[in-house]
Design a protein around this motif. Structure first.
Motif, PDB file in Angstrom:
ATOM      1  N   ILE A   1       0.831  -1.201   0.000  1.00  0.00           N
ATOM      2  CA  ILE A   1       0.000   0.000   0.000  1.00  0.00           C
ATOM      3  C   ILE A   1       0.871   1.259   0.000  1.00  0.00           C
ATOM      4  CG2 ILE A   1      -1.821   1.238   1.233  1.00  0.00           C
ATOM      5  CD1 ILE A   1      -2.502  -1.458   2.568  1.00  0.00           C
ATOM      6  N   PRO A   2       0.569   2.219  -0.859  1.00  0.00           N
ATOM      7  CA  PRO A   2       1.360   3.463  -0.876  1.00  0.00           C
ATOM      8  C   PRO A   2       1.046   4.357   0.310  1.00  0.00           C
ATOM      9  CG  PRO A   2      -0.477   3.637  -2.396  1.00  0.00           C
ATOM     10  CD  PRO A   2      -0.485   2.210  -1.887  1.00  0.00           C
ATOM     11  N   ASP A   3       1.929   5.295   0.559  1.00  0.00           N
ATOM     12  CA  ASP A   3       1.682   6.332   1.562  1.00  0.00           C
ATOM     13  C   ASP A   3       0.816   7.387   0.899  1.00  0.00           C
ATOM     14  OD1 ASP A   3       1.682   8.372   3.366  1.00  0.00           O
ATOM     15  OD2 ASP A   3       3.849   8.474   3.647  1.00  0.00           O
ATOM     16  N   LEU A   4      -0.468   7.381   1.232  1.00  0.00           N
ATOM     17  CA  LEU A   4      -1.399   8.256   0.536  1.00  0.00           C
ATOM     18  C   LEU A   4      -1.220   9.728   0.876  1.00  0.00           C
ATOM     19  CD1 LEU A   4      -4.683   6.162   0.489  1.00  0.00           C
ATOM     20  CD2 LEU A   4      -2.854   6.295  -1.179  1.00  0.00           C
ATOM     21  N   LEU A   5      -0.448  10.037   1.905  1.00  0.00           N
ATOM     22  CA  LEU A   5      -0.191  11.445   2.198  1.00  0.00           C
ATOM     23  C   LEU A   5       0.729  12.065   1.149  1.00  0.00           C
ATOM     24  CD1 LEU A   5       0.186  11.514   6.079  1.00  0.00           C
ATOM     25  CD2 LEU A   5      -1.804  12.067   4.684  1.00  0.00           C
ATOM     26  N   ASP A   6       1.310  11.219   0.300  1.00  0.00           N
ATOM     27  CA  ASP A   6       2.154  11.726  -0.783  1.00  0.00           C
ATOM     28  C   ASP A   6       1.336  12.221  -1.962  1.00  0.00           C
ATOM     29  OD1 ASP A   6       4.528  11.197   0.513  1.00  0.00           O
ATOM     30  OD2 ASP A   6       4.748   9.189  -0.333  1.00  0.00           O
TER      31      ASP A   6
ATOM     32  N   ILE B   1       4.515  -0.950  -4.345  1.00  0.00           N
ATOM     33  CA  ILE B   1       3.786   0.253  -4.769  1.00  0.00           C
ATOM     34  C   ILE B   1       4.107   1.421  -3.824  1.00  0.00           C
ATOM     35  CG2 ILE B   1       1.517   1.228  -5.245  1.00  0.00           C
ATOM     36  CD1 ILE B   1       2.404  -0.980  -7.158  1.00  0.00           C
ATOM     37  N   HIS B   2       4.340   1.093  -2.558  1.00  0.00           N
ATOM     38  CA  HIS B   2       4.722   2.128  -1.576  1.00  0.00           C
ATOM     39  C   HIS B   2       6.002   2.823  -2.028  1.00  0.00           C
ATOM     40  CE1 HIS B   2       6.458   3.728   2.181  1.00  0.00           C
ATOM     41  NE2 HIS B   2       5.198   3.843   2.590  1.00  0.00           N
ATOM     42  N   GLY B   3       6.997   2.049  -2.422  1.00  0.00           N
ATOM     43  CA  GLY B   3       8.252   2.625  -2.895  1.00  0.00           C
ATOM     44  C   GLY B   3       8.087   3.392  -4.190  1.00  0.00           C
ATOM     45  N   LEU B   4       7.199   2.896  -5.073  1.00  0.00           N
ATOM     46  CA  LEU B   4       6.933   3.576  -6.339  1.00  0.00           C
ATOM     47  C   LEU B   4       6.385   4.981  -6.110  1.00  0.00           C
ATOM     48  CD1 LEU B   4       6.486   3.724  -9.425  1.00  0.00           C
ATOM     49  CD2 LEU B   4       4.281   2.581  -9.053  1.00  0.00           C
TER      50      LEU B   4
END
Length: 266
Positions: free
Chosen positions: A86-91, A191-194
């Motif tokens: 899961i990506p960091d959605l705050l980005d 995806i988090h790193g992406l």
């Protein structure tokens, strides 16, 4: 696809397929930041947890929906697949840094009221309200959030407690997915790193050397990936499949995809 976890398991059980791509549900994760939902954010175990394929009654009570889904629906099929973290959605651009608003001239104009938001609020959800608040073309008397008769509501703002709680849950979920991969032999697509790379100063670099920044990667709403962004995610999945399973799936040419996309919009 059904929303009920039990129905999801039954749907997969009766399905015929030899490969899966697992992801948590981007819409659900986004919804908790925008205060429109409450997705399941309680994963099983931690970094040293042993992910069992058989659970006792007590273990099942405390196991996550994802854990149960895997051991009942995926593992019995003995198929290959990949797990997306899961990506960091705050980005993502949809969440506007509250500090920019608090330090604006608007704060000086009516700081006594806007200050009510300052202690806890860290992000504003990008919307027409924020656009109006910052626009020089909107009359000060019509700007939302500056007056008691037109305050921001909970769907407009993201507080520190909300961020800490959700971020903690997302971090734990990513650890759980790493544990799934390690215990059961599935690769994890990062995806988090992406997303971190997309939001870095240099941006994301494709195989052909093309640089992709957040403006290109995300759609106009700032929330979801654009068609180009989805093509990049697809390539990351393909690269993981090729590397782990020794496959030879051809990557999408992002340069050709962008040219085709731009041409179709003319």
């Amino acid at each position: 696809f059904p929303e009920s976890p039990n129905q999801q398991i039954e749907e997969v059980k009766k399905g015929e397929f030899d490969f899966f791509i697992f992801e948590s549900g981007y819409d659900e994760i986004v919804s908790i930041y925008t205060a429109t939902g409450s997705p399941h954010l309680i994963p099983t175990g931690g970094p040293t947890y042993e992910f069992k394929t058989e659970l006792t009654f007590d273990e099942r009570v405390y196991a996550s929906e994802e854990h149960i889904f895997f051991i009942e629906a995926i593992l019995p099929k003995k198929i290959k697949g990949v797990i997306l973290n899961i990506p960091d959605l705050l980005d993502i651009p949809a969440f506007f840094d509250a500090k920019k608003i608090f330090e604006s001239t608007l704060y000086n104009f009516n700081g006594s009221f806007l200050k009510n938001y300052q202690g806890d609020v860290k992000k504003f959800v990008k919307s027409s309200k924020v656009d109006s608040l910052l626009s020089p073309n909107v009359n000060i008397l019509l700007k939302p959030g500056l007056w008691k008769h037109a305050p921001f509501d909970k769907t407009d703002i993201i507080g520190k407690y909300q961020i800490d709680w959700v971020q903690g849950g997302l971090t734990a979920l990513n650890e759980q997915y790493k544990g799934f991969g390690k215990s059961w032999g599935y690769p994890v697509v990062d995806i988090h790193g992406l997303y971190k790379e997309i939001n870095s100063e240099s941006g994301y670099q494709t195989e052909s050397g093309l640089r992709i920044d957040a403006k290109t990667f995300f759609s106009s709403d700032g929330m979801f990936p654009s068609p180009i962004g989805n093509a990049i995610i697809a390539n990351e999945i393909i690269k993981t499949i090729n590397n782990y399973y020794k496959a030879e799936i051809e990557l999408i040419s992002i340069s050709e995809f962008i040219a085709s996309w731009n041409s179709s919009r003319k």
